[in-house]
Enzyme design. Sequence first.
Site, mmCIF file in Angstrom:
data_model
loop_
_atom_site.group_PDB
_atom_site.id
_atom_site.type_symbol
_atom_site.label_atom_id
_atom_site.label_comp_id
_atom_site.label_asym_id
_atom_site.label_seq_id
_atom_site.Cartn_x
_atom_site.Cartn_y
_atom_site.Cartn_z
ATOM 1 N N CYS A 223 0.815 -1.222 0.000
ATOM 2 C CA CYS A 223 0.000 0.000 0.000
ATOM 3 C C CYS A 223 0.848 1.272 0.000
ATOM 4 C CB CYS A 223 -0.960 0.003 1.181
ATOM 5 S SG CYS A 223 -2.011 -1.452 1.230
ATOM 6 N N HIS B 165 -2.865 7.162 2.384
ATOM 7 C CA HIS B 165 -3.363 5.877 1.891
ATOM 8 C C HIS B 165 -4.770 5.643 2.433
ATOM 9 C CE1 HIS B 165 -3.940 1.784 0.955
ATOM 10 N NE2 HIS B 165 -3.763 1.342 2.185
ATOM 11 N N ASN C 155 -10.143 0.052 -0.042
ATOM 12 C CA ASN C 155 -8.678 0.106 -0.023
ATOM 13 C C ASN C 155 -8.157 -0.535 -1.318
ATOM 14 O OD1 ASN C 155 -5.949 -0.268 0.412
ATOM 15 N ND2 ASN C 155 -6.178 -1.059 2.498
#
Length: 330
Positions: free
Chosen positions: A122, A255, A285
Amino acid sequence: MNRNPQYSVIAGSGSYLPPRVVSNDDLAAELATRDIQTSDAWIVERTGIRQRHIADRGVTTSDLAVEAARRALDDAGLQPQDIDLVIVATSTPDFVFPSTACLLQARLGIKGGAAFDVQAVCSGFVYALTTADSFMRAGRSRHALVIGAEVFSRILDWNDRGTCVLFGDGAGAVVLSASEEPGILAAQLHADGSQTKILCAAGNVAYGEVVGDPFLRMDGQAVFKQAVTVLERSARAVCEEAGVTLDAVDLLIPHQANVRILNFLARKLDLPADKLVVTVDRHANTSAASVPLALDAARREGRAKAGQLVLMQGVGGGFTWGSVLARLTA
Ligand code: ACO
C-alpha cells in the site's frame, strides 16, 4: 538528456476503476449465501467503506493501468513517445515476470527508457513517485509515468469477512516531468521488515503450483496502531525536511485504508476535515492505487489545484511507509 540536477513536477494525472460496483449490501448478500454474516452497518461503522469496484475475471492489473496511464498522458498533453521511464507500483502483477511496467510500456507503444515494478504494497505509489523524482534529480529521466494499479480482489480470501470487505480494484497514474522549479519538495521512505507478519500474502508459485498461503492475512488492530503512529511521524518529518509547517499543507492525501485511520491522523496533525481527501468510502482500499486515485479524484473535483501544497502518504505491508510533499503546478 539534461544531466544537470533538477526537480520534478506532477504534470498530469489519470485514473481508472473497473465498472462493476459492489455495494456493502451486495457483498453482504453474496457472503450470506456461504453463511458468512456481515452488514453495511458494520462495514461503514468500522471502516467508512460503502462500496468498492471489482474487476471481472480475466481483467488484469495492466488492463486497469493502461487506461489510467492514457488519461494521465492526455492530462499532461504528452504522447507515449515522450515517456522515458515507467514505474508501476503493484502487489498484484499480471505475471511473475516480465514486470507489469514492461507490459504497460509495450501496450502504450513506448519505445526505450526504463520500465520496472515497485513492490511496497500500500506504500507502493509513494515509493514509486519518490524513485521517479530521484531519477529526475539525477538527470536520468525527463517524463515518467508513475502508476499504482491493483486487482486485490484476486488475493482476498472471500470466506474471511475480516479482510474481504476492506479492499477494491483500480488504478491511478501521474506523469512526472523534469523541471527547473521544484514540484516535489521532499520525500521520505521507510520500512520495518521485522513486521512482515501483521500484513502479508505469504504464498508463491513454485514447481508449478501455489506454495504457501496465496491470500492476504492481516492483524487488523496491529496494522491500525502502526499506521496511525508512522503516518503522523512521517508527516511531521517530511514537512520539517521541506522547511514548511504542517498548517501550510493544503491537502492531506493518505493511503485510503480506513476512514477511522484517516480521521485519527488528521486530528493528530491538527488538520481540519476540509484538508483531508477521503475516497475510501467509494473505492475501499485499493492498495498501491489508492493515493493516485485519490489525488486524481481531488483534481477532477477541483479540490486539488495548481499552487497547493499536497502531502501524499503511503503505509502498508512490509511494514512500509512514506510521505511525499509536493507543490502542485497543474
Ligand atoms: N462483519 C461483521 N463482523 C465482523 C466483520 C465483518 N466484515 N469482520 C470482523 N467482524 C467481527 C469479528 O469477528 C469480531 O467478532 P467477535 O467479537 O465476535 O470475535 C468483531 O467483529 C471485532 O473484530 P475486530 O477484528 O476486533 O474488529 P476491529 O474493530 O478491529 O475492526 C478492522 C477490524 C476494521 C480491520 C480494524 O482492525 C482496522 O481498521 N484495522 C486497520 C487495518 C486496515 O484498515 N487494514 C487495511 C489493509 S492495511 C493497509 O492498507 C495499511
